[in-house]
Design an enzyme around this catalytic site. Structure first.
Site, PDB file in Angstrom:
ATOM      1  N   ASP A 126       0.853  -1.182   0.000  1.00 59.23           N
ATOM      2  CA  ASP A 126       0.000   0.000   0.000  1.00 59.23           C
ATOM      3  C   ASP A 126       0.894   1.238   0.000  1.00 59.23           C
ATOM      4  O   ASP A 126       2.002   1.217   0.546  1.00 59.23           O
ATOM      5  CB  ASP A 126      -0.901   0.020   1.233  1.00 59.23           C
ATOM      6  CG  ASP A 126      -1.993  -1.035   1.179  1.00 59.23           C
ATOM      7  OD1 ASP A 126      -2.488  -1.324   0.075  1.00 59.23           O
ATOM      8  OD2 ASP A 126      -2.351  -1.561   2.243  1.00 59.23           O
ATOM      9  N   ASP A 144      -6.908  -1.426  -4.812  1.00 59.91           N
ATOM     10  CA  ASP A 144      -8.008  -1.085  -3.902  1.00 59.91           C
ATOM     11  C   ASP A 144      -8.905  -0.018  -4.515  1.00 59.91           C
ATOM     12  O   ASP A 144     -10.130  -0.068  -4.378  1.00 59.91           O
ATOM     13  CB  ASP A 144      -7.455  -0.576  -2.571  1.00 59.91           C
ATOM     14  CG  ASP A 144      -6.610  -1.594  -1.833  1.00 59.91           C
ATOM     15  OD1 ASP A 144      -6.845  -2.806  -2.005  1.00 59.91           O
ATOM     16  OD2 ASP A 144      -5.709  -1.170  -1.087  1.00 59.91           O
TER      17      ASP A 144
END
Length: 167
Positions: A126, A144
């Protein structure tokens, strides 16, 4: 009509798979770029409300089950594989629902992008960090974002489809 669609190419809305491939490519390229240039948790302020930062997530959304001891890696990988098969089947059965096709292709690309990380790296990379003051939204990535956008499009399609059916 189905014969004409079959002659044009892939069945159903599988012609949206180019979007799936694009999401996977963008997701993996950006993750590799971040990993090559950042130390874990290093931050680069881009805007007063947005940083680039390297974080690893061994769980699911919002680090759900991140500290579960390792079994969650394979559990979430299995969930992603099952979802991928179901989405491909759904795409194949769709006929004229273009928004649903695009939405499902986005979700599939995001699921496969994170699946690759989970299986190969043991965690999801991330790097998008939005914040306000001291509150930081959980870091996320392109995969995402694609999943979220796909879900929003499905909800929008449901709302518009319901309105069209009513009219």
């Amino acid at each position: 009509m189905p014969e004409a669609a079959a002659r044009r190419g892939l069945p159903g809305q599988l012609n949206w798979l180019w979007l799936t491939v694009l999401v996977i490519a963008l997701d993996q390229l950006t993750k590799h770029w971040i990993v090559a240039r950042f130390e874990l948790y290093e931050r680069l302020e881009i805007l007063p409300v947005f940083n680039l930062t390297l974080a690893y997530n061994t769980g699911a959304a919002f680090s759900f089950l991140a500290g579960a001891g390792g079994w969650q890696r394979w559990f979430f990988a299995g969930v992603a594989l099952i979802a991928a098969v179901l989405i491909l089947s759904w795409l194949r059965k769709l006929r004229t629902e273009r928004m649903q096709g695009a939405a499902l292709a986005l979700i599939l690309g995001g699921a496969l992008g994170n699946l690759y990380d989970r299986v190969v790296l043991g965690h999801v990379v991330d790097f998008l960090d939005f914040y306000w003051g001291d509150y930081h939204f959980p870091a996320f990535n392109i995969a995402d974002s694609a999943i979220t956008l796909g879900a929003v499009l499905i909800i929008l399609d449901m709302l518009l489809g319901g309105r069209r059916a009513h009219d």
